[in-house]
Design a protein around this motif. Structure first.
Motif, short mmCIF file in Angstrom:
data_model
loop_
_atom_site.label_atom_id
_atom_site.label_comp_id
_atom_site.label_asym_id
_atom_site.label_seq_id
_atom_site.Cartn_x
_atom_site.Cartn_y
_atom_site.Cartn_z
N UNK A 1 0.84 -1.20 0.00
CA UNK A 1 0.00 0.00 0.00
C UNK A 1 0.88 1.25 0.00
N UNK A 2 1.90 1.25 0.84
CA UNK A 2 2.82 2.38 0.95
C UNK A 2 3.55 2.62 -0.37
N UNK A 3 4.02 1.54 -0.99
CA UNK A 3 4.74 1.67 -2.26
C UNK A 3 3.84 2.25 -3.34
N UNK A 4 2.59 1.82 -3.36
CA UNK A 4 1.66 2.33 -4.36
C UNK A 4 1.40 3.82 -4.16
N UNK A 5 1.21 4.25 -2.92
CA UNK A 5 0.96 5.66 -2.65
C UNK A 5 2.19 6.51 -2.99
N UNK A 6 3.37 5.98 -2.71
CA UNK A 6 4.60 6.70 -3.04
C UNK A 6 4.72 6.89 -4.55
N UNK A 7 4.36 5.85 -5.30
CA UNK A 7 4.36 5.96 -6.77
C UNK A 7 3.39 7.04 -7.24
N UNK A 8 2.22 7.12 -6.62
CA UNK A 8 1.26 8.15 -7.00
C UNK A 8 1.84 9.55 -6.78
N UNK A 9 2.41 9.77 -5.61
CA UNK A 9 2.96 11.09 -5.29
C UNK A 9 4.06 11.46 -6.28
N UNK A 10 4.93 10.52 -6.58
CA UNK A 10 6.02 10.77 -7.52
C UNK A 10 5.49 11.10 -8.91
N UNK A 11 4.34 10.52 -9.27
CA UNK A 11 3.81 10.65 -10.63
C UNK A 11 2.97 11.89 -10.85
N UNK A 12 2.56 12.58 -9.80
CA UNK A 12 1.65 13.73 -9.94
C UNK A 12 2.23 14.79 -10.87
N UNK A 13 1.42 15.19 -11.85
CA UNK A 13 1.73 16.31 -12.73
C UNK A 13 0.51 17.23 -12.70
N UNK B 1 -0.73 19.75 -14.07
CA UNK B 1 -1.40 20.24 -15.28
C UNK B 1 -1.96 19.13 -16.16
N UNK B 2 -1.75 17.88 -15.79
CA UNK B 2 -2.18 16.75 -16.61
C UNK B 2 -3.45 16.15 -16.02
N UNK B 3 -4.61 16.54 -16.55
CA UNK B 3 -5.90 16.09 -16.01
C UNK B 3 -6.10 14.59 -16.21
N UNK B 4 -5.68 14.07 -17.35
CA UNK B 4 -5.86 12.63 -17.62
C UNK B 4 -5.05 11.80 -16.64
N UNK B 5 -3.84 12.23 -16.37
CA UNK B 5 -3.00 11.51 -15.41
C UNK B 5 -3.60 11.60 -14.02
N UNK B 6 -4.14 12.76 -13.66
CA UNK B 6 -4.77 12.92 -12.35
C UNK B 6 -5.91 11.92 -12.17
N UNK B 7 -6.73 11.76 -13.20
CA UNK B 7 -7.85 10.81 -13.13
C UNK B 7 -7.33 9.39 -13.00
N UNK B 8 -6.29 9.05 -13.77
CA UNK B 8 -5.73 7.70 -13.71
C UNK B 8 -5.13 7.41 -12.33
N UNK B 9 -4.42 8.36 -11.76
CA UNK B 9 -3.83 8.17 -10.43
C UNK B 9 -4.93 8.03 -9.38
N UNK B 10 -5.94 8.86 -9.48
CA UNK B 10 -7.07 8.76 -8.55
C UNK B 10 -7.69 7.37 -8.61
N UNK B 11 -7.98 6.88 -9.80
CA UNK B 11 -8.61 5.57 -9.96
C UNK B 11 -7.73 4.44 -9.45
N UNK B 12 -6.40 4.64 -9.50
CA UNK B 12 -5.49 3.57 -9.07
C UNK B 12 -5.57 3.31 -7.58
N UNK B 13 -6.28 4.16 -6.85
CA UNK B 13 -6.41 3.93 -5.41
C UNK B 13 -7.24 2.70 -5.08
N UNK B 14 -8.03 2.23 -6.03
CA UNK B 14 -8.71 0.94 -5.81
C UNK B 14 -7.67 -0.15 -5.60
N UNK B 15 -6.67 -0.19 -6.47
CA UNK B 15 -5.63 -1.22 -6.36
C UNK B 15 -4.83 -1.02 -5.06
#
Length: 313
Positions: A267-279, A281-295
């Motif tokens: 869980x921690x590794x996944x959340x760290x990946x999300x934080x590192x990936x945040x951009x 200005x990229x709305x599509x990436x924001x939606x994909x990162x948000x949805x990845x919280x199910x996993x």
């Protein structure tokens, strides 16, 4: 700004080709979209704290996770998430008409009337109530208590820069209910899980709010994404760090075993990946990162549930 009366639109944050847009009878589609059936991520995020707490309580009690209980939480989460989004859309229909991502929702688009939406909302509440009544008295009382927070949430974006915190108070409520469903009371691990889920919710919903940050600033909608501004990565990171810390506290206090800690590491590794990936200005990436919280949430649940099964065996 509104779409013509009755015009059918796929919503921008729905998965392309989803079954509602493609296969559902057209008269049903506005109602299914009100309940976000074609966007099940919200139901998952409402459900997962219930499952975390239920599995953690099962481990503490030395029994297997109760499959029937988990399925009741699943049905209840779908029903009450649908009721919540319908209520939110009724309250926010004028604001939604001014935001690009939401202006084609059924109410601002004129696909259904407010009266029809209210009737649908009441039907979902009845379904949720029928599920809630299957639990013990403490859990029933907790379920009713959450309605105060749910009712207040749609108004928070007008008066506070952290409406995500109020959303967290509501979406994390299952952390209390999952534990009480097993023990009929609240103990320290339940409060730790609840706090973890609140912080997690603020983090992932800040990512979600990045999609609307420009429109929100124009129409005056407040959000944690606007509050954090250029420091949004640090803000989300702080929320996730709190979530991990509180989840660790829950495992320690509940005397969980190694499998639960493995789930927390993943869980921690996944959340760290999300934080590192945040951009920002990229709305599509924001939606994909948000949805990845199910996993992310399922990884933690899998570890806790496996630990419960190993301890029961």
């Amino acid at each position: 700004m509104n779409s013509p009366e009755g015009l059918d639109h796929s919503l921008p944050d729905a998965t392309p080709g989803n079954w509602v847009d493609v296969h559902a009878p057209k008269p049903w589609r506005p109602y299914l979209r009100l309940a976000r059936v074609e966007r099940p991520i919200g139901s998952w995020l409402l459900l997962l704290p219930c499952w975390w707490a239920s599995a953690l309580a099962a481990g503490a009690a030395g029994v297997y996770p109760d499959f029937t209980q988990l399925m009741l939480f699943l049905i209840g989460a779908v029903a009450m998430r649908g009721a919540g989004t319908t209520y939110n859309d009724i309250i926010d229909r004028k604001l939604d008409a001014q935001v690009a991502r939401s202006r084609h929702r059924p109410l601002p688009a004129g696909q259904i009337t407010v009266k029809q939406a209210i009737i649908f909302f009441m039907a979902l509440c009845i379904l949720g109530l029928s599920v809630l009544m299957q639990f013990n008295q403490t859990t029933i009382i907790l379920g009713f208590s959450s309605l105060i927070i749910v009712a207040a949430y749609p108004f928070m974006k007008r008066i506070t820069s952290m409406p995500q915190l109020v959303l967290g108070l509501a979406f994390a409520w299952g952390g209390l209910m999952g534990w009480s469903a097993v023990f009929g009371r609240l103990d320290a691990p339940a409060y730790f899980i609840y706090a973890a889920a609140i912080a997690w919710t603020v983090g992932y919903d800040t990512i979600y709010a990045l999609q609307d940050i420009e429109d929100d600033s124009v129409v005056g909608i407040k959000s944690s994404a606007r509050l954090f501004g250029a420091h949004v990565r640090e803000g989300v990171g702080a929320c996730y760090a709190l979530a991990i810390t509180f989840a660790l506290g829950a495992l320690v206090v509940a005397q969980a075993g190694i499998a639960a800690y493995v789930g927390l590491v993943l869980f921690t590794a996944h959340l760290a990946w999300q934080v590192k990936s945040i951009a920002p200005s990229d709305a599509k990436l924001a939606l994909a990162l948000f949805k990845s919280n199910r996993e992310a949430g399922l990884l933690l649940f899998a570890g806790i549930a496996l630990d419960a099964m190993l301890r029961a065996g």
